[in-house]
Write a protein that holds these residues in place. Structure first.
Motif, PDB file in Angstrom:
ATOM      1  N   SER A  70       0.506  -1.003  -0.360  1.00  0.00           N
ATOM      2  CA  SER A  70      -0.244  -0.056   0.308  1.00  0.00           C
ATOM      3  C   SER A  70       0.990   1.531  -0.022  1.00  0.00           C
ATOM      4  O   SER A  70       0.692   2.296  -0.972  1.00  0.00           O
ATOM      5  CB  SER A  70      -1.094  -0.114   1.015  1.00  0.00           C
ATOM      6  N   HIS A  71       2.037   1.942   0.379  1.00  0.00           N
ATOM      7  CA  HIS A  71       3.063   2.270   0.355  1.00  0.00           C
ATOM      8  C   HIS A  71       3.105   2.861  -1.415  1.00  0.00           C
ATOM      9  O   HIS A  71       3.166   4.085  -1.075  1.00  0.00           O
ATOM     10  CB  HIS A  71       4.403   2.011   0.924  1.00  0.00           C
ATOM     11  N   ALA A  72       3.324   2.137  -2.057  1.00  0.00           N
ATOM     12  CA  ALA A  72       2.828   2.651  -3.215  1.00  0.00           C
ATOM     13  C   ALA A  72       2.319   3.813  -3.652  1.00  0.00           C
ATOM     14  O   ALA A  72       2.512   4.351  -4.049  1.00  0.00           O
ATOM     15  CB  ALA A  72       2.953   1.194  -4.094  1.00  0.00           C
ATOM     16  N   LYS A  73       0.848   3.353  -3.538  1.00  0.00           N
ATOM     17  CA  LYS A  73      -0.693   4.264  -3.889  1.00  0.00           C
ATOM     18  C   LYS A  73      -0.312   5.133  -3.272  1.00  0.00           C
ATOM     19  O   LYS A  73      -0.484   6.272  -3.195  1.00  0.00           O
ATOM     20  CB  LYS A  73      -1.566   3.235  -3.501  1.00  0.00           C
ATOM     21  N   HIS A  74       0.036   4.985  -1.421  1.00  0.00           N
ATOM     22  CA  HIS A  74       0.323   6.445  -1.428  1.00  0.00           C
ATOM     23  C   HIS A  74       1.381   7.921  -1.513  1.00  0.00           C
ATOM     24  O   HIS A  74       1.250   8.855  -1.155  1.00  0.00           O
ATOM     25  CB  HIS A  74       0.710   5.762   0.678  1.00  0.00           C
ATOM     26  N   ASN A  75       2.491   6.894  -1.549  1.00  0.00           N
ATOM     27  CA  ASN A  75       4.019   7.573  -2.035  1.00  0.00           C
ATOM     28  C   ASN A  75       3.219   8.352  -3.355  1.00  0.00           C
ATOM     29  O   ASN A  75       3.531   9.190  -3.620  1.00  0.00           O
ATOM     30  CB  ASN A  75       4.794   6.504  -2.609  1.00  0.00           C
ATOM     31  N   GLN A  76       2.204   7.559  -4.640  1.00  0.00           N
ATOM     32  CA  GLN A  76       1.528   8.280  -5.819  1.00  0.00           C
ATOM     33  C   GLN A  76       0.884   9.326  -4.904  1.00  0.00           C
ATOM     34  O   GLN A  76       0.855  10.428  -5.946  1.00  0.00           O
ATOM     35  CB  GLN A  76       0.570   7.363  -6.701  1.00  0.00           C
ATOM     36  N   VAL A  77      -0.124   9.363  -4.465  1.00  0.00           N
ATOM     37  CA  VAL A  77      -1.494  10.054  -4.011  1.00  0.00           C
ATOM     38  C   VAL A  77      -0.537  11.636  -3.283  1.00  0.00           C
ATOM     39  O   VAL A  77      -0.972  12.500  -3.648  1.00  0.00           O
ATOM     40  CB  VAL A  77      -1.989   9.652  -3.183  1.00  0.00           C
ATOM     41  N   THR A  78       0.288  11.131  -2.824  1.00  0.00           N
ATOM     42  CA  THR A  78       0.756  12.401  -1.646  1.00  0.00           C
ATOM     43  C   THR A  78       2.052  12.871  -1.595  1.00  0.00           C
ATOM     44  O   THR A  78       1.995  13.704  -1.104  1.00  0.00           O
ATOM     45  CB  THR A  78       1.230  11.812  -0.204  1.00  0.00           C
ATOM     46  N   GLY A  79       2.622  12.020  -2.800  1.00  0.00           N
ATOM     47  CA  GLY A  79       4.256  12.786  -3.120  1.00  0.00           C
ATOM     48  C   GLY A  79       5.147  12.097  -2.047  1.00  0.00           C
ATOM     49  O   GLY A  79       6.640  12.614  -2.338  1.00  0.00           O
TER      50      GLY A  79
END
Ligand code: FES
Length: 86
Positions: A66-75
């Motif tokens: 889930s960190h991948a989506k978090h990083n994508q959404v938030t930078g």
């Protein structure tokens, strides 16, 4: 809080940054628990374990990607802690 996404909360946190509002890392895991702690015996870890550090995993305390989506959404740039035997 139903209907509030992690990205939405992060946007609010970003808006209030520097305005005396303290952001939270943990958005929705074990909120009835005053302090979320996970402990493991080294002998039980096996050859490899991957632990979540972004607090967004559905399998917390283990990483589920889930960190991948978090990083994508938030930078953001967070990732797991990987423990492995040599
Ligand atoms: Fe949180 Fe991978 S899901 S670090």
């Amino acid at each position: 809080t139903a209907g509030v996404t992690a990205a939405g909360v992060l946007l609010v946190q970003h808006f209030y940054k520097g305005k005396g509002v303290k952001p939270k890392v943990n958005l929705d895991l074990q909120k009835d628990n005053p302090k979320v702690v996970d402990a493991f015996d080294i002998e039980d870890i096996g050859d490899k374990a991957v632990y979540c550090r972004c607090w967004r995993s559905k399998k917390f305390p283990y990483c589920d990607g889930s960190h991948a989506k978090h990083n994508q959404v938030t930078g953001d740039n967070v990732g797991p802690l990987i423990m492995k035997r040599k």
